[in-house]
Design a protein around this motif. Structure first.
Motif: not given
Length: 565
Positions: A32-52, A505-509
């Motif tokens: 997401t960004n440098y503050i929150h890093g990796w965040q779980d998101r529900w990702v959907v692949l449909k109709n030639n479009t990737l949405s989250y 991995g888990d390295k810092e920015i």
């Protein structure tokens, strides 16, 4: 960071009955960004479009972002076996699966959707048409378009939806036209054969033809023995099915268009009320009025996006430390003017240089491009200049800090003879007087301007925050014009955004993960005569030097230091 992956699609990538790629969804970790890093998101692949979406439960509120996969580039990470990146032009999504197997499953599913979407095929209307079947179109309109509109999605996003619908509709129209052409050819062929039979019958009135084209029945009438052309067999198109999908597409266009109209009418009413309140005595001309309306609409878009929900608002406020002066407008006497200038730069300075703007590319050196528009008034050169640049290893905050803070001004600025701070308005706004070295044969110039530094928070987690310094001329009793110098007028902006790619991995920015995108604009009125050739030559020579010198200075000052976001 890994994820808990699940799929709403079956193990088959393609539906055996319809031949369409099945919907595929699950939880992926998204940077997401440098503050929150990796965040779980529900990702959907449909109709030639990737949405989250933020989560599977929040799908009804509309997606937070989407990518059309037609021109997407999928890149498995070289070292992180769970990560893959998806890029479309300048937009990049960094995603991580639970394990290498899930990553492979996602990549293969995305590739299948790209291959099976049917775009670009002359006879593939059924595939991309079925993307908007009555069921899916109704679902999309109710859960995405309508809901997202109520939640305050911006007008430009609805216009993007219209662009997508337009592309689909154009392809459907092309294929349907081919179908109609084939039908017309078949009818023409049928009539030609019938005429030929009638001519032959007149010449040879036999009851039975050796070629078997026709016979006389017991009543003496003719029977055609050749079968009429079957429209359904032409190009393998099911006309009824394509008509249904065509109807669904047009329904989607009409629904999205109604949202756009509703939003524009709502804002028009708001502006009419404001205009009525201010009265008819305003001196603003029509162009300025509509420019102000457009700028205000952009501000309204940002306000609506920030108020998407109470959760998002509270979360965003929590990110800004109490007393962060750079994110506040201020309360000094120039506060409203500063806000106006900031919004104008965010609206107009970041616009592309194409179209009718008449920008001319005069310098291109690596990542840096410098554009100019030749403008003269009464023989005075007013050429607006615009430069774009990308610098590695520094943040937008750092670039704007060194550009704004007068303590560092003389370290990188070579055109200034001297300067002084006339007044400190607030923690993020000052008034500066400075004299510039004389450029022969013109007279020496001085400038009195307000300099403000601002941090503008992004309204979407896919977008970075923006740091901006704007310098614009003002009047002040502490620095009146003198006979020694000609007073120039300026309107300058340094606009920076920090792009952070996730570390391995888990390295810092680190600074290796950081790229600062810079847009620099300068509108200068020299205040009096100066040779056009000299001014343009100096500008063409000095602006690239200034940008390279300044950005190199920032890289040197920040090297080895803690990153200042």
């Amino acid at each position: 960071m890994s994820e808990k992956s699940s799929s709403s699609g079956s193990d088959e990538d393609v539906d055996p009955e319809s031949g369409q790629p099945v919907e595929f969804g699950g939880v992926l970790s998204k940077w997401t960004n440098y503050i929150h890093g990796w965040q779980d998101r529900w990702v959907v692949l449909k109709n030639n479009t990737l949405s989250y979406y933020k989560s599977e439960d929040e799908r009804e509120y509309g997606c937070r972002g989407s990518l059309c996969l037609s021109k997407a580039v999928i890149t498995p990470h070289e070292f992180d076996e769970c990560r893959f990146d998806i890029s479309v032009n300048d937009s990049v999504w960094y995603l991580r699966a639970e394990d290498p197997e899930h990553r492979l499953q996602w990549i293969e599913s995305i590739e299948v959707h790209k291959a099976e979407s049917g775009y670009g095929s002359e006879t593939s209307l059924r595939r991309h048409g079925s993307m908007l079947s009555l069921t899916s179109a109704a679902s999309a309109l109710s859960s995405t378009s309508t809901s997202s509109f109520k939640k305050g999605h911006r007008l430009r996003e609805k216009l993007a939806e219209m662009e997508t619908f337009r592309d689909i509709l154009c392809r459907q129209v092309d294929t349907l036209q081919k179908y109609f052409d084939s039908c017309a050819d078949a009818v023409s062929k049928d009539e030609f054969q019938r005429d030929k039979v009638e001519e032959d019958e007149d010449e040879f009135p036999a009851t039975t033809r050796p070629d078997g084209e026709h016979n006389h029945n017991n009543n003496g009438s003719k029977e055609k023995l050749f079968a009429p052309a079957s429209p359904k067999g032409m190009n393998g198109i099911d006309f009824k099915g394509e008509a249904i999908t065509f109807k669904a597409t047009t329904a989607g266009i009409l629904s999205t268009l109604s949202h756009c109209i509703e939003l524009m009418v709502k804002r028009e009413d708001s502006w009419q009320k404001r205009l009525d309140k201010e009265g008819p005595n305003s001196l603003i001309n029509e162009d300025e009025f509509f420019d102000a309306v457009e700028a205000a609409l952009d501000r309204q878009d940002k306000i609506e996006e920030q108020c998407h929900s109470e959760k998002v608002r509270i979360h965003r406020l929590a990110q800004v430390p109490t007393g962060d002066a750079f994110s506040t407008i201020g309360t000094h006497r120039f506060a409203s003017k500063v806000e106006e200038m900031v919004q104008n730069h965010m609206t107009y300075s970041l616009q592309d240089v194409g179209g009718d703007a008449n920008w001319q590319l005069v310098i291109e050196e690596g990542e840096m491009k410098v554009y100019r528009r030749e403008v003269e008034e009464n023989g005075i050169v007013l050429d607006p200049l615009k430069a774009t640049h990308a610098v590695k290893g520094v943040t937008g905050h750092e670039v704007c800090h060194y550009f704004w803070d007068t303590d560092f001004r003389m370290d990188w600025e070579t055109t200034i003879e001297n300067y002084n701070v006339v007044e400190t308005l607030s923690d993020n706004a000052i008034i500066v007087y400075q004299t510039h070295k004389r450029v022969w044969p013109a007279s020496q110039r001085d400038v009195l301007y307000l300099s403000a530094i601002r941090k503008l928070l992004a309204t979407n987690e896919n977008d970075p925050d923006t740091w901006l310094v704007c310098n614009f001329s003002v009047d002040h009793d502490g620095a009146p014009p003198t006979n020694r110098c000609v007073r120039a007028k300026i309107n300058v902006a340094m606009i920076c955004q920090t792009l952070v790619s996730p570390p391995e991995g888990d390295k810092e920015i680190s600074r290796d993960n950081i790229l600062c995108k810079i847009t620099y604009v300068a509108n200068v009125n020299p205040g009096g005569w100066a040779p056009a050739s000299v001014l343009r030559a100096v500008a063409k020579r000095e602006y690239p030097k200034f940008l390279k010198r300044f950005t190199s200075y920032v890289q040197e000052k920040t090297s080895g230091k803690t990153i200042l976001f």
